[in-house]
Design a protein around this motif. Structure first.
Motif, short mmCIF file in Angstrom:
data_model
loop_
_atom_site.label_atom_id
_atom_site.label_comp_id
_atom_site.label_asym_id
_atom_site.label_seq_id
_atom_site.Cartn_x
_atom_site.Cartn_y
_atom_site.Cartn_z
N TYR A 62 -1.12 48.49 -45.18
CA TYR A 62 -1.59 48.76 -43.83
C TYR A 62 -1.50 50.27 -43.61
O TYR A 62 -0.39 50.84 -43.66
N SER A 87 2.84 40.00 -44.89
CA SER A 87 1.61 40.18 -44.13
C SER A 87 1.83 39.79 -42.67
O SER A 87 2.67 38.93 -42.36
N THR A 132 3.85 47.16 -44.53
CA THR A 132 3.75 46.64 -43.16
C THR A 132 5.06 46.87 -42.41
O THR A 132 6.13 47.03 -43.01
#
Length: 211
Positions: free
Chosen positions: A100, A9, A105
Motif C-alpha cells: 500500500y 490486507s 499496510t
C-alpha cells in the motif's frame, strides 16, 4: 510443527474473492501442511481482527508496571501479549503482505509494533541488540499492483528483513506477485509467477516429507 499465518490486507478474503496476498498465503500454507501432515495452524487475520495502533495510551500501558495497571491498561497489554504468544509458539510464519503506497499496510505495522517488545522478543546487550524470536522460518507473500522487485521503489523487502532480523527471524523467504494492477494479462502472469515461486519453496519441504 506450528504454523502461524498473518494476513495483513485490509480486505477480507472470502468465497475466493478479495485479497491476492491472502489467497496466495493460503495456497502456500496448504502446501506446507501437505508436506507436514501433523502441523498445527493458527491464522491471525488482521482484516477480521484489527489490532489497535500503538498510541499514547498503549505506550502508557506498556510502561506501567503490571501490578499498577488499570483494568483498561491490562486489557490493552493483553492484546499484544496474545500476538507475542502466537509468534513465540510458531516454527513457520507466513505473512500475506500487500503493498500500500510503497510500504506495508498499517495492519501489518500494528502487528509488528505489538510483537516487538524489549526483554521479551528482543533485548539490548553490551554488544548490541539481540533478537529472541530465533529458529523460525518466515515466508512473506508480497502482492503489488506494479513491478518493484529489486527496484528502489521496493521499501517492503528491506524493511521486513531489517525488522524481522532485529527480532531474531533471519530466515526470511519472499514470494513476489507483481503487476496485479496492470491489466488482466499482467495480473495472470503475476499470479502464475508467484505460484511458481511457491512451488519452488515447497519442493524441499516435499522432499523432506518423503525422506
Amino acid at each position: 510443527m506450528n504454523i502461524l499465518q498473518v494476513n495483513s490486507s485490509a480486505r477480507v478474503f472470502e468465497n475466493d474473492q478479495g485479497s491476492h496476498s491472502t489467497r496466495l498465503a493460503n495456497e502456500l500454507v496448504a502446501g506446507l501442511r501437505a508436506a507436514q501432515p501433523g502441523a498445527t495452524l493458527t491464522v491471525r487475520d488482521l482484516a477480521r481482527q484489527p489490532h489497535p495502533a500503538l498510541d499514547e495510551a498503549g505506550l502508557a500501558a506498556l510502561f506501567t508496571p503490571a501490578e499498577a495497571r488499570t483494568a483498561e491498561q491490562a486489557a490493552r497489554v493483553a492484546l499484544d501479549d496474545a500476538l507475542i504468544a502466537e509468534i513465540q509458539a510458531a516454527d513457520l510464519v507466513v505473512l500475506g503482505v500487500p503493498m500500500y503506497n510503497f510500504g506495508v499496510t498499517s495492519q501489518l505495522k500494528n502487528w509488528i509494533d505489538a510483537i516487538a517488545r524489549a526483554r521479551v522478543t528482543f533485548q539490548y546487550t553490551e554488544k548490541g541488540p539481540v533478537g529472541l524470536l530465533t529458529g523460525k522460518t518466515v515466508y512473506a507473500v508480497l502482492s503489488r499492483g506494479g513491478v518493484h522487485r529489486d527496484q528502489p521503489s521496493d521499501s517492503q523487502v528491506p524493511y521486513l528483513r531489517a525488522v524481522l532480523g532485529f527480532l531474531g527471524m533471519t530466515d526470511v523467504r519472499f514470494v513476489y506477485a507483481e503487476g496485479l494492477g496492470m491489466g488482466p494479462e499482467a495480473e495472470a502472469r503475476g499470479l502464475a509467477a508467484a505460484r511458481a515461486e511457491i512451488a519452488q519453496w515447497l519442493a524441499p519441504a516435499d522432499e523432506a516429507a518423503l525422506a
